[in-house]
Design an enzyme around this catalytic site. Structure first.
Site, PDB file in Angstrom:
ATOM      1  N   ASP A  45       0.876  -1.222   0.125  1.00 39.10           N
ATOM      2  CA  ASP A  45       0.122   0.049   0.173  1.00 39.10           C
ATOM      3  C   ASP A  45       0.725   1.428   0.084  1.00 39.10           C
ATOM      4  O   ASP A  45       0.337   2.398  -0.435  1.00 39.10           O
ATOM      5  CB  ASP A  45      -0.943  -0.040   1.269  1.00 39.10           C
TER       6      ASP A  45
HETATM    7  C1  GLC Z   1      -1.776  -3.656   5.615  1.00 43.46           C
HETATM    8  C2  GLC Z   1      -3.110  -3.501   4.772  1.00 43.46           C
HETATM    9  C3  GLC Z   1      -2.615  -4.582   3.604  1.00 43.46           C
HETATM   10  C4  GLC Z   1      -1.727  -4.239   2.766  1.00 43.46           C
HETATM   11  C5  GLC Z   1      -0.482  -4.242   3.555  1.00 43.46           C
HETATM   12  C6  GLC Z   1       0.985  -4.100   3.052  1.00 43.46           C
HETATM   13  O1  GLC Z   1      -1.943  -4.914   6.122  1.00 43.46           O
HETATM   14  O2  GLC Z   1      -4.111  -3.894   5.414  1.00 43.46           O
HETATM   15  O3  GLC Z   1      -3.853  -4.383   2.618  1.00 43.46           O
HETATM   16  O4  GLC Z   1      -1.389  -5.056   1.689  1.00 43.46           O
HETATM   17  O5  GLC Z   1      -0.558  -3.427   4.713  1.00 43.46           O
HETATM   18  O6  GLC Z   1       1.067  -2.616   2.721  1.00 43.46           O
END
Ligand code: GLC
Length: 802
Positions: A494
């Protein structure tokens, strides 16, 4: 330093010291009604959406010694007046002779002894009910009789959780409490926001007569509010003021006089906290739960629910820590993430409009499909409703209103509004459901796409199969200059948010894996053309990937819009990412020699004794062009932290290439059970996976955070059961393909699958890691490693020799 121990016979973890480095929590109930209870009896409870229907006020940022949400006071009459304390340690912080918090499946039970009084309090939400029960047993351990009062307390919040913190005039002006006097001295105290006095009324009550109560926090604490939770001045009076609050900070405290209790005598008070439309209509059910026998039955039913849930798979391996996780705590965490997504924990506060994540829930559901396929399918149906006509998906949605949005992508006008990976995860969810259940009819079910006309009605419906095909086509049609899928606002990571037209290696490989699943489905359905088409898509992407992404010792992770590689030896920061090495093995894109080399690079450059770093070295300063990852110091979270979710994919990749020893080493180094002797460093619950552990670039290397709500739960369960133990449901049968540490002599497992029980024994006296030499089912040798589907309700004995 140890703070507790695992008791597998009772399926509990027992905390023996309340002074933990951080609060440890447990979940009760579900998203319909429930929340969490911390190890000192505090709790956060909601009905439905935690953002807009919260009942209890719980502020995790306050010191751990503070009152949070709920507590219990016990008061004893001594010669020189009243003495009171909380049997939960917080908020009075008295010295105790015994303190135990039993973290059970769906309940927490606190047993403590203070001043010769034993309290035994079990806290839970009865299965499929909408109330918190606190079953309080008080026993006099002294050799003299003693006069005991029991005063349970809750503190309410405004139902709109964010408003509570934002508007400190409107909120208190609207909060009110009212007493409902009943027969035999019983009282129910209601509490509501004025606008919902006829629609959503909180209530707190018990099964014992109540002599007085308090609903106003200022009065309870005393001294015009300058009393404290540690020492509420009102508790020095014989009775509380029985004031019905017309505004202000509403609480509910109930005064129960248990009277003189002789040595050894035990008494029981059962409280209920709930929310209803109309308190008169609720009376019948309240009365039901006032009855001790009914409460005992409800607790028994809760236990039966969990026994059934866990009965899908039971394993016995030579590693006790592995067994503890796989038989009890990991499947329990999967149930919690399936229910709560990323909604409500000590770290994710459920304020505003976060809702459920499309990508998150699509992965969470994978962890429970063997245990509760029906509930899994319901969630999958919801997810499919937020997929768009073009095949992409909305990033998050409210499971109650089914309103969806684009997540953080809304905050950047200059960036794409979709996430390049979201829609592909649903392919995995559906195929895993089909493989578990064989319910191929599901593919024909009609489900609307998310796009609506001006009346709010769906513009188009499609069968589940059409939804999956559109997901594939969306990625197929949105590729960049190297032939790789576009990143969108972000992929699984993300926090890397590159300007539009960047390409993502993660999306390429997730697409590759989704294509393999689609090929399985198409072949099973005899859709030869479709299978061939997806085979071609797979080949094309595999070639594009291998042509563009090999960096010498590992695969690169992204291309930016100008074609510059990220996650390459030529970068200063984040030269290598683990996902860019594990996923090409999972997608079967990695060429054999490159797979070996890149997984070796993970071990060499990213592995630490406490887990694999997501990438290295970390960025060291904010850069809006790269995004969220640069907001963290090096070693934290996605910026070079040990992000456990991604560790699991490395484990799976190692099992695919047959490296059972390394897969197990990776599994073991992050198994939370193994942290139990090192809590002063790790800090979080040893009975669940946290999301992240600080990496070795950070001075607090080894410190865990964001426990409970992480995709790690689902994937760790899959890695352990489907890849290490290799018990893998497929459309044709139950595949047995273990990849275990060579030192193991074998293992046993019982797996329920398609209405039959498979009792499996794997013998490994040859000390191999992978490869079944002989497979005998019900006394007959079978070829290959696919055990047939029996669907006959019987037990089948499977013996495999490696
Ligand atoms: C958090 C988010 C998830 C994402 C992860 C890595 O756990 O909820 O959607 O893939 O971070 O960034």
């Amino acid at each position: 330093m140890r703070y507790g121990y695992f008791d597998n016979a009772s399926k509990e973890y027992i905390i023996t010291d309340p002074k933990l480095p951080v609060k440890w929590i447990n979940y009760v109930g579900g998203l319909d009604f429930g929340g969490f209870v911390d190890h000192t009896g505090g709790s956060l409870i909601c009905k439905g959406d935690p953002a807009i229907n919260r009942i209890i006020k719980y502020i995790p940022q306050l010191p751990d010694s503070d009152f949070k949400g709920e507590t219990l006071y016990i008061r004893i009459k001594e010669n020189d007046g009243y003495k009171f304390f909380s049997p939960f340690y917080v908020p009075t912080l008295d010295n105790y002779d015994l303190y135990e918090c039993h973290v059970g499946l769906g309940y927490s039970r606190i047993i403590s002894e203070f001043y010769g009084i034993r309290a035994d309090v079990t806290i839970y939400v009865p299965h499929k009910s909408d109330r918190v029960i606190r079953d309080i047993k008080i026993k006099n351990l002294r050799n003299k009789s003693v006069d005991i009062d029991v005063i349970p307390v809750v503190e309410y919040t405004h139902f709109d959780a964010l408003k509570q913190f934002d508007n400190n005039d409107w909120v208190p002006q609207t909060m009110q409490s009212k007493a409902v006097y009943e027969e035999n001295g019983l009282i129910t105290i209601t509490q509501f926001a004025f606008m919902r006095k006829n629609s959503a009324v909180n209530y707190f009550t018990s099964n014992n007569s109540v002599s007085s109560f308090e609903t106003d926090r200022r009065r309870f604490l005393g001294n015009n509010g300058y009393g404290t939770w540690a020492c509420p001045i009102s508790l020095y009076n014989d009775e509380l003021s029985s004031y019905e609050a017309l505004r202000g900070d509403n609480i509910c405290a109930l005064m129960h006089h248990l009277g003189q209790m002789d040595p050894g005598v035990e008494k029981r008070v059962i409280t209920q906290l709930g929310q209803c439309e109309n308190i008169k209509e609720e009376k019948e059910i309240i009365d039901y739960y006032r009855n001790e026998k009914n409460v005992d039955k409800a607790f028994g039913d809760l236990k039966s629910f969990w026994d059934k849930y866990l009965s899908t798979l039971h394993v016995e391996t030579p590693d006790e820590d592995f067994n503890t996780m796989v038989n009890i705590h990991n499947p329990r965490q999967c149930y919690i993430t399936k229910n709560w997504s990323r909604y409500l924990s000590l770290y994710q506060m459920g304020l505003g409009s976060r809702g459920m994540g499309f990508r998150d829930s699509s992965q969470d559901v994978l962890g429970i499909l063997g245990n509760m396929p029906e509930e899994g399918r319901e969630l999958i149906e919801k997810l499919l409703q937020v997929q768009k006509i073009d095949g992409s998906a909305m990033h998050q949605f409210n499971p109650v209103t089914m309103v969806a949005d684009e997540g953080d992508a809304r905050e950047r006008q200059d960036r794409p509004k979709y996430y390049g990976d979201d829609h592909l995860w649903i392919v995995l969810a559906v195929s895993t459901y089909l493989k578990e259940t064989g319910d191929m009819d599901f593919l024909n079910l009609n489900i609307p796409f998310y796009d609506k006309n001006k009346d709010g009605l769906p513009l188009e419906n499609g069968t589940v199969m059409e939804h999956l095909q559109r997901a594939i086509e969306f990625t197929h049609n949105n590729i960049g200059q190297h032939g790789l899928p576009l990143l969108g606002f972000a992929d699984w990571n993300d926090t890397v948010n590159l300007p539009a037209r960047a390409e993502s290696v993660f999306n390429a490989n997730l697409y590759g894996y989704a294509l393999l699943e689609m090929m399985d489905i198409a072949r099973y359905l005899n859709e030869v053309e479709l299978a061939r088409k997806y085979q071609n898509y797979h080949e094309t992407m595999k070639n594009a990937f291998n042509d563009a992404c090999w960096d010498g010792e590992w695969y690169i992770r992204y291309f930016d819009k100008d074609g510059n590689a990220l996650g390459s030896r030529n970068n200063d920061k984040c030269k290598i990412y683990v996902n860019a090495q594990s996923w090409p093995v999972i997608s079967r894109f990695a060429l054999a020699d490159r797979a070996k080399k890149s997984l070796g690079s993970v071990y060499k450059y990213l592995n630490t004794s406490k887990g694999i770093k997501l990438s290295a070295p970390g960025y060291n300063g904010y850069d809006p062009d790269i995004g969220g990852i640069t907001t963290y110091p090096p070693g934290a979270k996605e910026n070079g932290g040990i992000f456990l979710h991604a560790n699991i994919w490395a484990i799976i990749a190692e099992t695919i290439v047959g490296n059972g020893d390394r897969a197990y080493e990776y599994y073991n180094q992050i198994n939370p059970v193994t942290k139990n002797n090192n809590i002063d460093e790790f800090e979080c619950e040893p009975y669940v996976y946290p999301q992240n552990i600080l990496g070795d670039e950070h001075p607090q290397f080894g410190l865990a955070r964001n426990s409970w709500l992480s995709g790690t739960a689902s994937w760790a369960y899959q890695a352990a059961t489907r890849y290490i133990l290799g018990i893998l449901p497929s459309l044709e049968g139950l595949i047995l393909d273990p990849c275990i540490p060579a030192q193991w002599n074998g293992f046993r497992a019982t797996r329920k699958f398609r209405n039959a029980i498979y009792t499996i024994e794997v013998v490994n006296t040859a000390h191999m890691s992978k490869g079944i030499k002989t497979l005998v089912v019900d006394g007959k040798e079978i070829r290959g490693n696919v055990i047939p589907i029996y669907d006959d309700g019987n037990e089948h004995i499977v013996r495999a020799i490696m």
